[in-house]
Scaffold this active site. Structure first.
Site, short mmCIF file in Angstrom:
data_model
loop_
_atom_site.label_atom_id
_atom_site.label_comp_id
_atom_site.label_asym_id
_atom_site.label_seq_id
_atom_site.Cartn_x
_atom_site.Cartn_y
_atom_site.Cartn_z
CG LEU A 189 -1.86 -1.20 1.36
CD1 LEU A 189 -2.74 -1.05 2.59
CD2 LEU A 189 -2.72 -1.41 0.12
CG HIS A 190 1.18 3.32 -3.34
ND1 HIS A 190 0.09 4.06 -3.78
CD2 HIS A 190 1.32 2.31 -4.24
CE1 HIS A 190 -0.37 3.55 -4.89
NE2 HIS A 190 0.34 2.46 -5.19
CG HIS A 193 -3.10 1.25 -2.28
ND1 HIS A 193 -1.75 1.05 -2.48
CD2 HIS A 193 -3.72 0.51 -3.23
CE1 HIS A 193 -1.56 0.21 -3.48
NE2 HIS A 193 -2.74 -0.13 -3.96
N GLY A 218 -8.52 3.58 -8.44
CA GLY A 218 -7.72 4.71 -8.89
C GLY A 218 -7.89 4.96 -10.38
CE LYS A 227 0.28 3.99 -12.11
NZ LYS A 227 -0.06 2.57 -12.25
CD GLN A 230 -7.79 -2.56 -12.07
OE1 GLN A 230 -7.08 -3.53 -12.21
NE2 GLN A 230 -7.68 -1.76 -11.02
CB SER A 244 2.84 2.20 -9.61
OG SER A 244 2.96 0.82 -9.89
O1 PAF Z 1 -5.72 -2.61 -9.15
C1 PAF Z 1 -5.44 -3.61 -8.46
O2 PAF Z 1 -4.74 -3.55 -7.45
C2 PAF Z 1 -6.00 -4.97 -8.87
O3 PAF Z 1 -6.05 -5.08 -10.26
C3 PAF Z 1 -7.36 -5.30 -8.24
C4 PAF Z 1 -8.43 -4.34 -8.70
C5 PAF Z 1 -7.23 -5.25 -6.72
C6 PAF Z 1 -7.78 -6.71 -8.65
O4 PAF Z 1 -6.86 -7.66 -8.26
#
Ligand code: PAF
Length: 273
Positions: A30-31, A34, A144, A146, A150, A182
């Site tokens: 985590l950074h 997050h 995020g 970023k 996704q 990241s």
């Molecule tokens: O972005 C991420 O950290 C991952 O792709 C996620 C959404 C937790 C799924 O594993």
């Protein structure tokens, strides 16, 4: 803070909840990016769940699954200090069985940009997010900007499967010099960090050109490539919020995405214009 590692225990906990539940799915390490998601979730919900799960199905053969940074103790401390109510930390065996049903990313939008060089990656992301959503049953889930592709695919999955969860996008957090945070930045040597700054510099150049009135993506792309040289850029793309490619920038409706490999580290960044 409760730490739960069994899916069944998480379901029992969820049934006992009455207020709104905010969810931040992560792969750990985590950074500040997050932490921004956790803070946003805390402001708007009665209870906040964070998951930490390095999801094997979103890594392709030969990718960095085994060396992906794992920092459970630091992550747990960050969650406690951040006021997280439940930390979900399952094993791969708890999350996956054999020969399972999977979610497939859409044929076009799942196989362009990141999906072109990582075919199947988004199937893995969508499958695990579907599983996590079914366990946590969040009112809101935080992602995020970023990881723009996704974010867009998860938003589409929620729409296509009529899922009752609001997806909340949160702005990218950057280091002072501009590098987007990241978990993979830990792979970069000091020299590679300098090279990595070219991605955000190229995006800044794009924003500047737009302010000056330039709209032609071909012209902007050429200048962005100049900023990055001699770095090998995987792609520079201009899409609208629905991820349709653009020849002319549309103010308020453009995402500019860039990807490059710095050493052996795959980096992505983007700017929402
Ligand atoms: O972005 C991420 O950290 C991952 O792709 C996620 C959404 C937790 C799924 O594993």
């Amino acid at each position: 803070m409760m730490v739960i590692s069994s899916p069944q225990e998480l379901q029992v906990w969820r049934r006992s909840q009455r207020g709104s539940v905010g969810f931040v799915p992560t792969m750990g390490a985590l950074h500040m990016g997050h932490i921004a998601l956790i803070e946003a979730a805390k402001v708007r919900n009665d209870t906040v769940v964070v998951s930490i799960f390095v999801n094997p199905t979103q890594f392709l053969e030969g990718e960095d699954l085994l060396r992906y940074p794992r920092k459970y103790e630091a992550d747990e401390r960050i969650c406690r200090l951040g006021g997280v109510d439940v930390l979900y930390f399952p094993s791969a065996e708890a999350m996956y069985g054999l020969d399972e049903v999977r979610v497939c990313a859409p044929d076009v939008r799942g196989y362009i940009l990141e999906g072109a060089s990582r075919p199947g990656h988004f199937d893995g992301v969508l499958t695990v997010v579907m599983k996590l959503f079914n366990l946590v049953r969040p009112d809101q889930a935080y992602f995020g900007r970023k990881d723009a592709q996704q974010l867009s695919l998860i938003t589409q999955m929620v729409r296509d499967f009529f899922m009752d969860v609001e997806i909340v996008p949160i702005d990218t957090v950057r280091e002072k010099e501009g590098l987007a945070l990241s978990s993979r930045n830990v792979y970069l040597s000091p020299q590679e960090r300098e090279e990595a700054l070219k991605l955000s510099r190229a995006l800044k150049r794009c924003a500047k050109l737009m302010i000056q009135g330039e709209r032609r993506t071909s012209v902007i792309q050429a200048q962005m490539r100049d900023v990055c040289a001699p770095l090998h850029v995987n792609y520079i793309a201009f899409v609208n919020r629905a991820f349709k490619p653009l020849e002319l920038l549309e103010p308020q409706n453009t995402i500019v995405l860039i990807s490059a490999n710095v050493g052996s580290t795959h980096l992505i960044d983007n700017i929402w214009l």
